[in-house]
Design a protein around this motif. Structure first.
Motif, PDB file in Angstrom:
ATOM      1  N   GLY B   4      -8.096  10.138 -39.473  1.00 34.95           N
ATOM      2  CA  GLY B   4      -8.129   9.367 -38.227  1.00 34.95           C
ATOM      3  C   GLY B   4      -7.284  10.058 -37.169  1.00 34.95           C
ATOM      4  O   GLY B   4      -6.202  10.576 -37.466  1.00 34.95           O
ATOM      5  N   VAL B   5      -7.825  10.137 -35.952  1.00 37.80           N
ATOM      6  CA  VAL B   5      -7.102  10.782 -34.853  1.00 37.80           C
ATOM      7  C   VAL B   5      -6.751   9.752 -33.780  1.00 37.80           C
ATOM      8  O   VAL B   5      -7.608   8.966 -33.365  1.00 37.80           O
ATOM      9  N   PHE B   6      -5.503   9.719 -33.391  1.00 44.10           N
ATOM     10  CA  PHE B   6      -5.050   8.776 -32.364  1.00 44.10           C
ATOM     11  C   PHE B   6      -4.450   9.555 -31.198  1.00 44.10           C
ATOM     12  O   PHE B   6      -3.458  10.274 -31.355  1.00 44.10           O
ATOM     13  N   VAL B   7      -5.091   9.449 -30.028  1.00 40.73           N
ATOM     14  CA  VAL B   7      -4.658  10.208 -28.853  1.00 40.73           C
ATOM     15  C   VAL B   7      -3.905   9.277 -27.902  1.00 40.73           C
ATOM     16  O   VAL B   7      -4.468   8.309 -27.398  1.00 40.73           O
ATOM     17  N   CYS B   8      -2.647   9.577 -27.692  1.00 37.78           N
ATOM     18  CA  CYS B   8      -1.749   8.664 -26.965  1.00 37.78           C
ATOM     19  C   CYS B   8      -1.786   8.929 -25.448  1.00 37.78           C
ATOM     20  O   CYS B   8      -1.791  10.071 -25.007  1.00 37.78           O
ATOM     21  N   HIS B   9      -1.827   7.870 -24.666  1.00 41.15           N
ATOM     22  CA  HIS B   9      -1.728   8.003 -23.200  1.00 41.15           C
ATOM     23  C   HIS B   9      -0.284   8.276 -22.791  1.00 41.15           C
ATOM     24  O   HIS B   9      -0.030   8.881 -21.770  1.00 41.15           O
ATOM     25  N   CYS B  10       0.650   7.716 -23.630  1.00 38.56           N
ATOM     26  CA  CYS B  10       2.060   7.670 -23.229  1.00 38.56           C
ATOM     27  C   CYS B  10       2.148   7.179 -21.781  1.00 38.56           C
ATOM     28  O   CYS B  10       2.681   7.871 -20.901  1.00 38.56           O
ATOM     29  N   GLY B  11       1.602   6.015 -21.553  1.00 37.70           N
ATOM     30  CA  GLY B  11       1.505   5.494 -20.185  1.00 37.70           C
ATOM     31  C   GLY B  11       0.700   6.480 -19.368  1.00 37.70           C
ATOM     32  O   GLY B  11      -0.426   6.826 -19.725  1.00 37.70           O
ATOM     33  N   SER B  12       1.319   7.000 -18.307  1.00 35.60           N
ATOM     34  CA  SER B  12       0.612   8.009 -17.510  1.00 35.60           C
ATOM     35  C   SER B  12       1.136   9.408 -17.830  1.00 35.60           C
ATOM     36  O   SER B  12       0.653  10.385 -17.294  1.00 35.60           O
ATOM     37  N   ASN B  13       2.151   9.471 -18.724  1.00 34.23           N
ATOM     38  CA  ASN B  13       2.755  10.772 -19.026  1.00 34.23           C
ATOM     39  C   ASN B  13       1.730  11.783 -19.518  1.00 34.23           C
ATOM     40  O   ASN B  13       1.783  12.949 -19.169  1.00 34.23           O
ATOM     41  N   ILE B  14       0.795  11.299 -20.373  1.00 37.59           N
ATOM     42  CA  ILE B  14      -0.252  12.196 -20.867  1.00 37.59           C
ATOM     43  C   ILE B  14      -1.547  11.939 -20.107  1.00 37.59           C
ATOM     44  O   ILE B  14      -2.141  12.843 -19.532  1.00 37.59           O
ATOM     45  N   GLU B  15      -1.917  10.658 -20.030  1.00 40.74           N
ATOM     46  CA  GLU B  15      -3.187  10.300 -19.395  1.00 40.74           C
ATOM     47  C   GLU B  15      -3.261  10.846 -17.967  1.00 40.74           C
ATOM     48  O   GLU B  15      -4.336  11.180 -17.475  1.00 40.74           O
ATOM     49  N   GLY B  16      -2.100  10.995 -17.328  1.00 38.38           N
ATOM     50  CA  GLY B  16      -2.064  11.473 -15.950  1.00 38.38           C
ATOM     51  C   GLY B  16      -2.756  12.817 -15.765  1.00 38.38           C
ATOM     52  O   GLY B  16      -3.437  13.047 -14.761  1.00 38.38           O
ATOM     53  N   THR B  17      -2.634  13.701 -16.754  1.00 41.22           N
ATOM     54  CA  THR B  17      -3.230  15.037 -16.582  1.00 41.22           C
ATOM     55  C   THR B  17      -4.115  15.431 -17.770  1.00 41.22           C
ATOM     56  O   THR B  17      -4.544  16.569 -17.887  1.00 41.22           O
ATOM     57  N   VAL B  18      -4.317  14.497 -18.709  1.00 45.20           N
ATOM     58  CA  VAL B  18      -5.199  14.766 -19.843  1.00 45.20           C
ATOM     59  C   VAL B  18      -6.160  13.603 -20.002  1.00 45.20           C
ATOM     60  O   VAL B  18      -5.752  12.444 -19.963  1.00 45.20           O
ATOM     61  N   ASP B  19      -7.452  13.898 -20.166  1.00 48.74           N
ATOM     62  CA  ASP B  19      -8.432  12.828 -20.380  1.00 48.74           C
ATOM     63  C   ASP B  19      -8.443  12.483 -21.873  1.00 48.74           C
ATOM     64  O   ASP B  19      -9.185  13.076 -22.662  1.00 48.74           O
ATOM     65  N   THR B  20      -7.587  11.530 -22.245  1.00 50.85           N
ATOM     66  CA  THR B  20      -7.380  11.244 -23.676  1.00 50.85           C
ATOM     67  C   THR B  20      -8.666  10.749 -24.343  1.00 50.85           C
ATOM     68  O   THR B  20      -8.917  11.051 -25.511  1.00 50.85           O
ATOM     69  N   LYS B  21      -9.469  10.005 -23.587  1.00 56.62           N
ATOM     70  CA  LYS B  21     -10.714   9.482 -24.171  1.00 56.62           C
ATOM     71  C   LYS B  21     -11.591  10.659 -24.612  1.00 56.62           C
ATOM     72  O   LYS B  21     -12.052  10.729 -25.749  1.00 56.62           O
TER      73      LYS B  21
END
Lengths: 185, 653, 154, 297
Positions: B4-21
């Motif tokens: 199982g893979v879980f990709v974290c947004h870390c709020g906007s820390n990651i989601e801000g510059t990575v499309d986690t979906k």
């Protein structure tokens, strides 16, 4: 003293030009004042070196270029030598003179006159012709009494030759000046 | 295997510059990945519960979390797997925050890179084995290196908690820098009055063994079981017999020896007891200045010693101590200010360091607490303090702020007024740094009540005026001009630097140090007294310049860490250790030779020499694995196959 | 595709966990911008790195390989980086034998506190590899030749 | 030891106001077996007025001379004058540091510069290559009893990154050489404080104050003489000493030597070669005192 409106007066292009020509990063200056503390000319300056640096940081072009300080600085480099942030302050002062000269700000006319007389003498003869230089300076400034008292001290000792030292390459020197003028036209 | 893979947004820390979906969707194409999702905060409680649910619902037997650095949350998520009933080592992390989202804004490139990092995590995980840590015993003794205030605090806290403590001090007395101080800010209470009793406790505490005038020679072993060699430097005095009466010092004819405790203000004797409250209060001989030891003459001390403790034959000796934990509290040293030629570079006797000035102020100092100029013994009326000498100065390679100089300078200005009521103090400063409790109020007092003249600017030069005074030429940037002060005495607030030989000690302890030689803490915020080496802790200025309260606080903090470590029944070893494949091993012994920890034994198996790894000793560096010509030694979870699989995953053709 | 065609090259980094990986983290925490090409493989110690890994990387089409460990004498495992240095120094000479420009392989030291330095190392190395462009396919490396590098051990 | 030989750049003032420096430097080097090959047809370095006007122009004026020296096949140029030294070194360092800058400079020159020779002061050579020992061996008239202060001026050792010689705050090269010649060197705290430099003409007031301060300190320390290595400093302190006195109501009568003159004296060189008669403040009382004071003491 009036309020300085920073938003309107800060001249970034001026700051950048000076930083580029002097190869110094002015934001390194944290205003410790060591340059002013070390500068032997502070007593004669209208704006102490550290404040010139501060005015540079806030892009106050006119205030800097119209100061006497940039002309009275004798490039003794005590500021450069003691700057805790390794800023070559003397070089910045040098560049400010260049800009002031280019843009026609000259607070200390006599100093500039002396510099010009000196350069003219070099241009003419290839080497400085001291008496010629003095005569030219007096002509430029009308200060005929300048160092009159020294003449009697020096002439009998034959320390000042009455004719310039002609050198073969004097035209080469003249060409250097000529090309310089063309480059900067 | 179901991963199982879980990709974290870390709020906007990651989601801000990575499309986690997108990263999650891409992961579904990776081998054996049967479930993938993005999640707001993987480390949060709902985040972890989400992982646990997914494990149960999708019957996962391996998990990849793509979020922050494993150095941060790997332990967290391993526990999560444990709670879900999985082996905690069936887990890998992809660092898509520190190594991706925070170092660039190109969303497309970042998303693509993040997916790539998940891919290698998956490839590694596919080759993981369930692991279980081994348990081992703890030696519940602690070594404290350095007997300054931080070390003293750490030692006493440990000893009070019932631990056996071994303290090693470089000098002949404990007390460190604080013992040299006259008073302390912001209370102006007497330094030796508050430190003295603590020093005595060290000497008297049944749980504490003190080796003064000693140094750590070498350290081996690992958390819970260190072996330390301590070098007891020869003092030429049998401390068992020495009563500290001082007869010998009185009679010593060698009167030009340095007196380090008094900061070389006045010459000392070859045989010396640093100060009245010294612990231990024992004499020691500075060999290179002793007439007997250098020229084989004299020997007065031996003659006058009532307890016949002098022994010119003495030699250094090495003592071995076994401990389970180590606290480094080696403090700081003063920056060598003599590089400031513009302040005289040491040529002017009336330019002194702040610590020398403390000795002048101290009743136990060479002037008996009377402030006198070194040059002519006169009482100075005008004292100039220059701050930031060797601090905040790139040109001398010391760009950092030493932190406590502003405060001790204010204190010294106040004390100067107390000692010499008709004196004037001038303080050249750049910025006043007084963020501690009651600190700013204290500096204000120096100005408001004691009339210290504070001048905002550095000093350009100091030179003798030829009439017995020193001209201090500085700037007052607030007045906007150059200023000169004629001074009788100039005190330099010399900055702190790492104690001499800090890097060498760090190497013995296998801990890191920064560009200036200060020891590196485990984490700048969350692990201030830990190091990256299990069982080794830090206290006080060895980690960076600190004042007394901060050093004492760290002393207690480090002690608490050791006490916590020792409170465990047994310690668990990291199971990611080396393992020998008996069939492949040809018994060449290369691995055993290279292992820095002696964790590999050569044994026999059916008459064949074979290597064997001691799991609790192995630290998991993998040096042996890279050394083995047969690939017979493998490091669990970092096997050749795993690393090669990661390589292949990254560039396939 | 593992990298963005035309924009990125395949650059693999082998970093020791205690110093350089931490340094890369520090650079991230400080938000020091870096090129996106590099993919980091974490190992406990640079001493774990078998030149074989690097060789394989090139054989599989990596355009550049960056190895980074602790500063000399500042190794978390006492002397791992010392062995790594010995091995990889020898290996550096070896790769040119394969017709791989030595500039495609770099061995450096970055401590956990040196975020700035890490940014510089990554940026410099990435540009270095980009000036060389993609690596032409490399012949299979025979392991006995590679074994020669193993003699680097003291 | 093999004969030392260098390209030599005298500088304009050596032809006039500081001819005694020029004379004594040549005489001294001659006596010390140092071969000074004058750069043929050398021209002015532009001094402060040039670099105060433009760095490229300044570098070109200096550059021409560096080029001529390189054509001589010499890799090191010596000059007695700190101002020339600064300009020649600056030009050299910036051209070797930046191709772009070198381009700009070459644009102004007839022939572009190729090799850029090293530049050193005569003092640096005497101190580093020959050394106080080497001088001491040749001393026949030690300056015993002569109390001097050494004054280096601002730019002989500053900025350190450019000059790479002696200490920028407390230089000692002249001190050691003077001691080697038998003089007593007093601890002068203003060794590198500016004398007013080239402002003597346009802003005499500045020079009066700065040079006055130096003379006062020297007097106060009980110096018999000031020793300098810079034409401009020497001129401000010696030629303008009268002006200083009247401006500051002082009555200094301090001879101001070039260090080369005193070394020459100690080596027993004929006075004529040292140009002692060119000094404004009569040096003879001080020189006659040599040796005597000791006996008195």
């Amino acid at each position: 003293m009036q309020t300085v409106n920073l938003t309107d007066t800060i001249d970034r292009s001026f700051m950048e030009k000076v930083m580029e020509e002097s190869e110094q990063n002015l934001s390194l200056c944290y205003q410790c004042g060591n340059c002013t503390a070390s500068c032997p000319y502070t007593f004669g300056f209208d704006i102490p070196v550290s404040r010139v640096m501060r005015l540079m940081q806030t892009g106050q072009k006119k205030a800097v270029l119209t100061s006497s300080s940039i002309w009275l600085c004798a490039s003794c480099t005590s500021c450069t030598t003691r700057c805790p942030n390794n800023i070559d302050v003397a070089r910045v002062m040098d560049v400010l003179r260049h800009v002031a000269r280019r843009e026609g700000f000259v607070k200390e006319r006599r100093v500039k006159a002396f510099f010009d007389s000196f350069l003219d003498s070099v241009r003419k003869h290839g080497r400085v012709f001291e008496i010629g230089l003095m005569v030219d300076y007096v002509r430029k400034t009308g200060r005929f009494w300048t160092d009159m008292d020294l003449g009697p001290k020096m002439l009998p000792k034959g320390k000042m030759s009455l004719t310039p030292h002609r050198i073969k390459g004097k035209d080469a020197i003249a060409r250097i000046f000529k090309r310089f003028e063309e480059e900067n036209r | 295997m179901k991963i199982g893979v879980f990709v974290c947004h870390c709020g906007s820390n990651i989601e801000g510059t990575v499309d986690t979906k997108t990263v999650a969707e891409a992961s579904l194409d990776f081998p054996e990945v049967t479930f993938a999702t993005d999640t707001m905060y993987a480390c949060s409680e709902p985040g972890q519960d989400g992982i646990i649910e997914a494990i149960e619902e999708h019957k996962l037997d391996g998990v990849v979390v793509a979020s922050c650095t494993p150095r941060m949350h790997e332990p967290t998520f391993r526990k999560t797997l444990e709670r879900a009933g999985l082996n905690p080592y069936m887990f890998e992390m992809a660092n898509i925050r520190e190594h991706v989202s925070w170092i660039g804004k190109d969303r497309e490139a970042n998303t693509n890179k993040a997916a790539d990092l998940v891919r290698i995590a998956v490839e590694k995980l596919r080759r993981n084995q369930p692991l279980t840590p081994k348990e081992f015993d703890i030696n519940r003794r602690v070594l404290v290196i350095g007997g300054g205030v931080a070390g003293i605090q750490a030692a006493l806290d440990c000893a009070e908690a019932g631990l056996e403590v071994v303290m090693v001090e470089r000098e002949s007395t404990i007390g460190g820098k604080m013992a040299k101080l006259d008073k302390t800010f912001p209370t102006v209470d007497c330094s030796s009055c508050i430190l003295g009793p603590r020093m005595v406790e060290i000497a008297q505490h049944p749980n504490i063994t003190l080796y003064a005038y000693s140094e750590v020679e070498s350290v081996s072993g690992y958390v819970g079981n260190f072996e330390v060699q301590v070098k007891k430097k020869a003092t030429y005095v049998d401390w068992a017999k020495c009563t500290g009466c001082g007869e010998c010092v009185e009679k010593c004819p060698s009167r030009k020896a340095p007196d380090p405790f008094n900061e070389l203000l006045a010459p000392g004797r070859a045989i010396n007891i640093p100060f009245p409250q010294a612990i231990p209060k024992k004499a020691y001989i500075q060999a290179e200045h002793c007439i007997k030891l250098t020229k084989d003459k004299c020997g007065n001390c031996a003659k006058v010693c009532p307890s016949d403790a002098i022994n010119f034959e003495a030699k250094d000796e090495i003592i071995t101590e076994e401990v389970g934990g180590i606290i480094a509290a080696t403090g700081y040293d003063l920056f060598d200010w003599t590089v400031y030629e513009e302040y005289g570079g040491g040529r002017y006797p009336d330019v002194v360091t702040s610590l020398q000035y403390e000795r002048m102020l101290s009743a136990s100092g060479p002037t008996g607490g009377h402030v006198k100029r070194p040059s002519d013994g006169k009482e100075p009326k005008k004292v100039v303090f220059i701050q930031c000498v060797g601090s905040r100065d790139k040109s001398v390679g010391r760009p950092y702020c030493s932190g406590f100089c502003c405060m001790y300078t204010a204190k010294q200005a106040i004390l100067t007024k107390d000692h010499i009521p008709d004196s004037e103090s001038y303080v050249f400063y750049m910025d006043i740094r007084a963020p501690g409790k009651l600190y700013d109020e204290f500096t204000r007092r120096a100005m408001e009540e004691y009339g210290a003249q504070y001048i905002r600017g550095r000093v350009g030069m100091v030179y003798p005026d030829g009439e017995g005074q020193l001209v201090v030429r500085g700037a007052d940037t607030l007045m906007g001009t150059q200023v000169e002060v004629k001074a009788d005495l100039v005190v330099l607030a010399v900055g702190a630097e790492a104690a001499k030989n800090s890097p060498q000690l760090a190497e013995k302890l296998r801990i890191s140090y920064d560009a200036y030689g200060f020891f590196m803490e485990g984490h700048p915020k969350l692990k201030p007294v830990e190091t990256n080496t299990a069982g080794v802790y830090l206290a006080g200025a060895c980690q960076g310049a600190k004042d007394i309260p901060a050093s004492v606080g760290q002393g207690s903090a480090a002690a608490a860490k050791v006490i916590g470590l020792f409170s465990k029944e047994k310690l668990k070893s990291d199971p990611q250790t080396a393992l020998v494949d008996i069939k492949r091993c040809i018994g060449c012994g290369k691995c055993a030779e290279t292992c820095p920890f002696g964790a590999i034994n050569m044994t026999e198996f059916r008459g064949q020499p074979k290597a064997e790894v001691l799991e609790t000793v192995c630290q998991g560096c993998g040096l042996c694995a890279a050394t083995c010509p047969q690939g017979a030694v493998q490091l669990k979870h970092f096997t050749d196959n795993q690393i090669l699989a990661e390589v292949e995953a990254l560039c396939r053709f | 595709m593992p990298v963005l065609e035309g924009r990125e090259l395949r650059i693999i980094g082998f970093l020791c966990n205690w110093c350089s990986y931490g340094g890369a983290d520090t650079a991230g925490v400080a938000r020091f911008d870096q090129p996106t090409d590099l993919r980091i493989i974490r190992v406990p110690c640079s001493g774990r790195i078998d030149p074989l890994f690097v060789a394989k990387a090139f054989m599989n089409g990596a355009d550049g390989v960056l190895v980074s460990g602790c500063h000399p004498r500042d190794c978390h495992y006492a002397e791992g980086n010392f062995y790594a240095r010995r091995r990889l120094e020898v290996f550096k000479n070896f790769i040119s034998v394969l017709g791989i420009e030595p500039e495609r392989f770099e061995y450096t030291w970055v401590s956990a506190s040196e975020g700035q330095r890490w940014q510089e190392v990554v940026t410099k190395f990435t540009n270095q590899v980009h000036t060389l462009g993609p690596l032409a396919p490399v012949p299979e490396i025979s392991l006995d030749r590679l074994a020669a590098t193993e003699t680097a051990q003291p | 030891m093999s004969k030392l030989s260098y390209a030599y750049y005298p500088g304009c003032s050596g032809q006039g106001t500081s001819m005694e420096y020029e004379m004594s430097t040549r005489a001294l080097c001659e006596a010390l077996d140092i071969d000074l090959k004058e750069i043929p047809d050398w021209s002015c370095c532009g001094s402060t007025p040039a670099h105060a006007c433009d760095h490229v122009l300044s570098a070109a004026l200096s550059g021409r001379n560096l080029g001529l020296a390189a054509d001589m096949g010499e890799d090191c140029v010596l000059t007695p004058c700190p101002s020339c030294l600064t300009n020649l070194k600056n030009a050299g360092q910036h051209m070797s540091g930046s191709e772009e800058f070198k381009e700009k400079v070459n644009k102004l020159l007839d022939e572009p510069i190729g090799e850029i020779p090293d530049v050193k002061s005569v003092l640096q050579i005497l101190f580093e290559d020959l050394g106080p020992k080497g001088v001491k061996e040749k001393v026949i008239k030690p300056l015993s009893g002569l109390k001097v202060v050494t004054y280096y001026g601002c730019i002989l050792t500053r900025p350190p990154k450019l000059m790479e010689f002696d200490s920028e705050e407390n230089p000692i090269s002249m001190d050691r050489l003077m001691e080697a010649a038998g003089a007593k060197v007093l601890p002068f705290p203003l060794k590198t404080e500016c004398c007013g430099a080239s402002h003597g003409v346009a802003r005499k007031d500045l020079v009066m104050k700065l040079s006055g301060k130096l003379l006062d300190m020297a007097e106060q320390l009980g110096a018999d003489a000031v020793v300098t290595a810079c034409p401009l400093c020497q001129m401000n302190l010696d030629l303008r000493q009268g002006q200083v006195n009247s401006a500051n109501k002082t009555s200094h009568k301090l001879p101001v030597f070039y260090y080369t003159q005193l070394l020459g004296w100690a080596l027993g060189l004929p006075q004529a070669q040292l140009g002692l008669d060119k000094l404004c403040v009569n040096p003879m009382p001080a020189l006659r005192g040599i040796g005597k004071k000791e006996d008195a003491a």
